[in-house]
Write an enzyme that holds these catalytic residues in place. Structure first.
Site, short mmCIF file in Angstrom:
data_model
loop_
_atom_site.label_atom_id
_atom_site.label_comp_id
_atom_site.label_asym_id
_atom_site.label_seq_id
_atom_site.Cartn_x
_atom_site.Cartn_y
_atom_site.Cartn_z
N ASN A 8 63.60 71.97 116.95
CA ASN A 8 63.04 73.16 116.32
C ASN A 8 61.74 73.52 117.06
OD1 ASN A 8 61.29 74.75 114.65
ND2 ASN A 8 62.64 74.34 112.92
N ASP A 10 59.76 76.23 116.58
CA ASP A 10 58.90 77.20 115.87
C ASP A 10 57.43 77.06 116.26
OD1 ASP A 10 61.11 78.05 114.48
OD2 ASP A 10 60.55 77.07 112.59
N HIS A 11 56.98 75.80 116.39
CA HIS A 11 55.54 75.60 116.62
C HIS A 11 55.08 76.07 117.99
CE1 HIS A 11 55.12 73.90 112.82
NE2 HIS A 11 54.93 72.63 113.10
N ARG A 19 47.18 83.58 119.18
CA ARG A 19 46.43 84.52 120.02
C ARG A 19 47.18 85.82 120.26
NH1 ARG A 19 42.03 82.60 123.12
NH2 ARG A 19 40.92 81.24 121.71
N HIS A 44 63.32 79.22 113.12
CA HIS A 44 63.33 79.77 111.77
C HIS A 44 62.71 81.16 111.84
CE1 HIS A 44 62.08 79.07 107.26
NE2 HIS A 44 62.69 80.23 107.45
N ARG A 46 61.22 83.63 109.86
CA ARG A 46 60.70 83.77 108.50
C ARG A 46 60.52 85.25 108.14
NH1 ARG A 46 58.42 79.03 106.17
NH2 ARG A 46 57.73 80.52 104.60
N ARG A 50 55.73 84.67 110.84
CA ARG A 50 54.47 84.02 111.22
C ARG A 50 54.56 83.30 112.56
NH1 ARG A 50 54.39 78.98 107.06
NH2 ARG A 50 54.38 80.65 105.57
N HIS A 51 55.76 82.93 112.97
CA HIS A 51 55.87 82.32 114.31
C HIS A 51 56.96 82.98 115.14
CE1 HIS A 51 58.61 79.96 111.87
NE2 HIS A 51 57.68 79.16 111.38
N GLU A 71 67.49 79.35 111.35
CA GLU A 71 67.24 79.19 109.92
C GLU A 71 66.75 80.52 109.37
OE1 GLU A 71 64.24 76.23 109.72
OE2 GLU A 71 65.48 74.71 110.64
N THR A 101 55.32 75.19 104.79
CA THR A 101 56.61 74.98 105.45
C THR A 101 57.67 75.03 104.36
OG1 THR A 101 57.93 73.49 106.85
CG2 THR A 101 56.42 72.45 105.28
N THR A 102 58.94 74.98 104.75
CA THR A 102 60.01 75.00 103.76
C THR A 102 59.77 73.86 102.78
OG1 THR A 102 61.42 75.71 105.58
CG2 THR A 102 62.53 75.11 103.54
N GLU A 152 72.82 70.79 105.55
CA GLU A 152 71.73 70.05 106.17
C GLU A 152 70.96 69.41 105.03
OE1 GLU A 152 69.17 72.10 108.95
OE2 GLU A 152 67.61 70.59 108.71
N HIS A 201 63.78 67.63 108.30
CA HIS A 201 62.51 67.95 107.66
C HIS A 201 61.63 66.70 107.55
CE1 HIS A 201 59.44 70.09 105.53
NE2 HIS A 201 60.09 71.19 105.79
N GLY A 202 60.52 66.77 108.27
CA GLY A 202 59.53 65.70 108.21
C GLY A 202 59.92 64.45 108.99
N GLY A 223 61.39 69.32 114.36
CA GLY A 223 60.43 70.18 115.03
C GLY A 223 59.04 69.60 115.15
N HIS A 224 58.35 69.52 114.01
CA HIS A 224 56.91 69.24 114.02
C HIS A 224 56.55 68.00 114.85
CE1 HIS A 224 52.79 69.33 112.52
NE2 HIS A 224 52.89 68.01 112.52
N1 PXP Z 1 65.38 71.85 108.94
C1 PXP Z 1 64.97 72.90 108.19
C2 PXP Z 1 65.98 73.61 107.35
C3 PXP Z 1 63.63 73.33 108.22
O1 PXP Z 1 63.25 74.39 107.47
C4 PXP Z 1 62.72 72.67 109.07
C5 PXP Z 1 61.30 73.16 109.16
O2 PXP Z 1 61.29 74.43 109.74
C6 PXP Z 1 63.19 71.59 109.82
C7 PXP Z 1 64.51 71.19 109.73
C8 PXP Z 1 62.31 70.84 110.76
O3 PXP Z 1 61.32 70.18 110.04
P1 PXP Z 1 60.14 69.47 110.82
O4 PXP Z 1 59.39 70.53 111.56
O5 PXP Z 1 59.35 68.84 109.75
O6 PXP Z 1 60.78 68.48 111.77
#
Ligand code: PXP
Length: 254
Positions: A8, A10-11, A19, A44, A46, A50-51, A71, A101-102, A152, A201-202, A223-224
């Site tokens: 992911n 997004d970041h 910027r 994602h 959104r 935002r990103h 997403e 976040t979600t 998921e 997630h996480g 992602g993160h």
């Molecule tokens: N899966 C879904 C459905 C999410 O919404 C996210 C966060 O955007 C992730 C996975 C990834 O989560 P993380 O960035 O915490 O790894």
């Protein structure tokens, strides 16, 4: 077989949007992830943009050669965008304005008709329909009834239990074990329903190992932790490290 990793990114867009600049490029990031061995790219889109921006989807659709998972919320606007961009998969998620976040899985039970309608539209366009849900039986049953191809499983509660200072305190270990069990049972139930099973997630290089030992989980969306690590050691290495952790988990089971 090892579970697939979709990164992911997004970041990467979060840094760019800080910027409103041209860099860093999400396209370049996607290509580095693919070259490092990622099986797919997840973003994602959104409602608040935002990103990731709409134009990113078009750019990524052109360059991603592995698998593009987008997403999005189950709204009319997003279904129109999905039909236009035609990603390989769409993961329907819950979105609350103002959230960092979600925050948890989509409540498929409470929003059944709307979700089923979106799944139907995705299917009509030949797009894999995945639902991001908490590891709860009634959500999995509803996902099946809605016609989803995949669920998921939201790993947020498990990931939270593993956050420092988790340590070796027996209560913490019991909580981690409980959350892992929930994921294990949910994965088995979903696979028994004929659903493909993903998770995310996480998750981090450390806590993903135990989840990767669950045999029904075919795909991770992470992602993160990868992007945070990439800031320090580079994206190529961060992706390699995550792939190694997933393989370690799967091998531990074998
Ligand atoms: N899966 C879904 C459905 C999410 O919404 C996210 C966060 O955007 C992730 C996975 C990834 O989560 P993380 O960035 O915490 O790894």
């Amino acid at each position: 077989m090892f579970a697939r990793l979709n990164v992911n990114i997004d970041h990467v867009a979060t840094v760019r949007q800080a910027r409103r600049a041209a860099e860093p490029s999400v396209v370049a990031a996607a290509m580095i992830c693919e070259q490092a061995g990622a099986d797919g790219i997840t973003v994602h889109l959104r409602g608040d943009r935002r990103h990731i921006q709409d134009r990113d989807l078009a750019d990524l659709r052109r360059v991603v050669t592995t698998y593009l998972n987008v997403e999005m919320a189950a709204t009319e606007e997003m279904m129109r965008i999905a039909a236009e961009v035609h990603p390989d998969a769409v993961t329907l998620v819950a979105e609350r304005p103002g959230e960092v976040t979600t925050e948890g899985g989509l409540d498929v039970v409470a929003n059944f008709e709307a979700v089923r309608a979106c799944v139907g539209r995705l299917r009509d366009h030949g797009i894999i329909a995945s639902l991001f849900v908490d590891p709860e039986n009634e959500q999995l049953e509803a996902a099946r009834a809605a016609g989803a191809h995949q669920v998921e499983l939201c790993t947020a509660a498990y990931a939270e239990a593993t956050q420092p200072p988790a340590g070796f305190h027996p209560e913490t270990q019991a909580r981690i074990g409980h959350e892992l069990d929930r994921l294990r049972r949910a994965a088995a139930l979903a696979a028994g329903y004929g659903l493909r099973v993903a998770a995310g997630h996480g998750l981090t290089c450390r806590n993903v190992v135990a989840v990767a030992s669950i045999p029904e989980i075919e795909e991770f969306n992470i992602g993160h932790n990868i992007i945070a690590r990439a800031v320090l050691v580079g994206l190529d290495r961060a992706v390699h490290e995550m792939i190694d952790s997933i393989r370690r988990g799967r091998s531990a089971r074998a």
